[in-house]
Design a protein around this motif. Structure first.
Motif, short mmCIF file in Angstrom:
data_model
loop_
_atom_site.label_atom_id
_atom_site.label_comp_id
_atom_site.label_asym_id
_atom_site.label_seq_id
_atom_site.Cartn_x
_atom_site.Cartn_y
_atom_site.Cartn_z
N GLY A 159 0.81 -1.20 0.00
CA GLY A 159 0.00 0.00 0.00
C GLY A 159 0.85 1.26 0.00
O GLY A 159 0.61 2.19 -0.79
N VAL A 160 1.85 1.33 0.88
CA VAL A 160 2.71 2.51 0.96
C VAL A 160 3.47 2.70 -0.35
O VAL A 160 3.63 3.82 -0.84
N GLY A 161 3.95 1.60 -0.93
CA GLY A 161 4.70 1.70 -2.17
C GLY A 161 3.87 2.26 -3.31
O GLY A 161 4.30 3.16 -4.03
N LYS A 162 2.67 1.73 -3.48
CA LYS A 162 1.81 2.20 -4.56
C LYS A 162 1.35 3.64 -4.31
O LYS A 162 1.24 4.43 -5.25
N ALA A 163 1.09 3.96 -3.05
CA ALA A 163 0.69 5.33 -2.72
C ALA A 163 1.81 6.30 -3.06
O ALA A 163 1.58 7.37 -3.65
N ALA A 164 3.05 5.94 -2.70
CA ALA A 164 4.19 6.81 -2.98
C ALA A 164 4.37 7.01 -4.48
O ALA A 164 4.60 8.13 -4.96
N VAL A 222 -4.56 -0.03 4.00
CA VAL A 222 -4.97 1.14 3.24
C VAL A 222 -3.93 2.21 3.50
O VAL A 222 -3.48 2.40 4.63
N ALA A 223 -3.50 2.91 2.44
CA ALA A 223 -2.41 3.87 2.55
C ALA A 223 -2.74 5.15 1.82
O ALA A 223 -3.70 5.22 1.03
N ALA A 224 -1.93 6.19 2.08
CA ALA A 224 -2.06 7.47 1.38
C ALA A 224 -0.66 8.06 1.21
O ALA A 224 0.22 7.82 2.05
N PRO A 225 -0.44 8.82 0.14
CA PRO A 225 0.89 9.35 -0.13
C PRO A 225 1.25 10.55 0.75
O PRO A 225 0.39 11.34 1.15
N ILE A 226 2.54 10.67 1.03
CA ILE A 226 3.12 11.82 1.71
C ILE A 226 4.27 12.30 0.84
O ILE A 226 5.09 11.50 0.41
N TYR A 227 4.35 13.61 0.58
CA TYR A 227 5.41 14.09 -0.31
C TYR A 227 5.71 15.56 -0.04
O TYR A 227 4.89 16.30 0.52
N SER A 232 10.57 15.84 -4.29
CA SER A 232 11.89 15.28 -4.09
C SER A 232 11.89 14.26 -2.96
O SER A 232 12.79 13.43 -2.84
N PHE A 233 10.88 14.34 -2.12
CA PHE A 233 10.70 13.39 -1.02
C PHE A 233 9.31 12.80 -1.17
O PHE A 233 8.31 13.52 -1.20
N VAL A 234 9.23 11.47 -1.28
CA VAL A 234 7.95 10.81 -1.46
C VAL A 234 7.88 9.57 -0.57
O VAL A 234 8.83 8.79 -0.50
N GLY A 235 6.76 9.43 0.12
CA GLY A 235 6.56 8.27 0.98
C GLY A 235 5.08 8.01 1.17
O GLY A 235 4.26 8.35 0.31
N GLY A 236 4.75 7.42 2.31
CA GLY A 236 3.35 7.14 2.56
C GLY A 236 3.11 6.67 3.97
O GLY A 236 4.04 6.35 4.72
N VAL A 237 1.84 6.66 4.37
CA VAL A 237 1.42 6.17 5.67
C VAL A 237 0.32 5.14 5.45
O VAL A 237 -0.46 5.25 4.49
#
Length: 277
Positions: A159-164, A222-227, A232-237
């Motif tokens: 989930g985190v990977g696809k969200a990112a 279930v995840a959502a992107p954080i950026y 330049s910085f991309v991740g997720g929770v």
């Protein structure tokens, strides 16, 4: 020993030799880091022949690198002659995670999400075609999922990977997909570039990514992107738990909570890590 003797004498080489020695040292460091990366990325300890098979270093050079890394405590050599991450490297990693500003900013928001759901909350950052987990708030339930801070997971089935990935420009997504060696972990795993791209488009529209038992049987999230603003910085929770305890409807119901958490983390990132005027 020879290099140390030359440095001590001060007259064994001209100043013109200095840049060449610097280049050699840099190359040696790069080789050592490459060996560390191979061993640290492996799912289980590796023997010398295993490392040699995936390394581009000659046998003699690799043997010296491994011996030096063991001597420095960065790798450990077991009784079965297999190499694993050393205690000293783990100490470095722990120090890095403890001082990571992003992790510190996100922590209260992760705990708030955990309080609302009662399940395991993960924070991850995109690194190439993998996600590195930076933080975790454990489930309150008696039966918990196995995961560790610092572990890497594939982007295409988490989930985190696809969200990112959904937060990246199209060209960068395509570049990452080109490096992926798709592997079917479960019957639900996406195993083609087209299927992954279709999923990413859906995530961009909804703001949420789901892991429907795609990486591990019986595990959903279930995840959502954080950026950052410039991406330049991309991740997720994410919120993760066992499928028997979290029906699909519950996961869908948490989607908004996860998006709100990601938004709160990004807002704090902008306030505390953004440019100062």
């Amino acid at each position: 020993m020879e290099d140390k003797a030359k440095a001590a004498s001060g007259n064994s080489g001209s100043q013109a030799d200095q840049p060449a020695r610097s280049r050699v040292d840099t190359g040696t460091l790069g080789k050592a880091i490459s060996v560390l990366d191979i061993v640290a990325s492996a799912e289980e300890p590796m023997r010398f022949t295993d490392i040699l098979a995936v390394s581009d270093q000659p046998r003699g050079t690799l043997h010296r690198q491994l011996s030096n890394l063991v001597e420095e405590g960065l790798l450990s050599l077991g009784r079965d002659h297999a190499y694993s991450v050393g205690i000293r490297l783990l100490k470095f990693a722990a120090k890095a995670w403890a001082g990571n500003q992003f992790r510190a900013i996100a922590e209260p928001h992760l705990r708030a999400l955990h309080d609302l759901t009662g399940e395991t909350v993960h924070l991850g950052v995109l690194r190439g075609n993998e996600v590195i987990y930076l933080d975790k708030v454990e489930s309150r339930q008696a039966v918990r999922m196995y995961s560790q801070i610092g572990n890497a997971s594939p982007v295409y089935c988490t989930g985190v990977g696809k969200a990112a990935m959904s937060a990246l420009p199209e060209a960068e997504v395509q570049a990452i997909i080109a490096t992926i060696k798709f592997h079917r972990f479960t019957d639900s795993t996406l195993i083609t570039p087209k299927a992954l791209m279709n999923e990413i488009e859906t995530i961009r529209e909804s703001g949420n990514a789901f892991d429907r038992e795609e990486h591990e049987p019986g595990i959903r999230c279930v995840a959502a992107p954080i950026y950052s603003v410039d991406r330049s910085f991309v991740g997720g929770v994410s919120v993760t738990g066992p499928a028997y305890r979290i029906p699909a409807a519950t996961l869908e119901g948490w989607a908004g909570l996860v998006r709100n958490t990601a938004g709160a983390v990004m807002e704090d990132m902008g306030a505390r890590l953004g440019p100062r005027t």
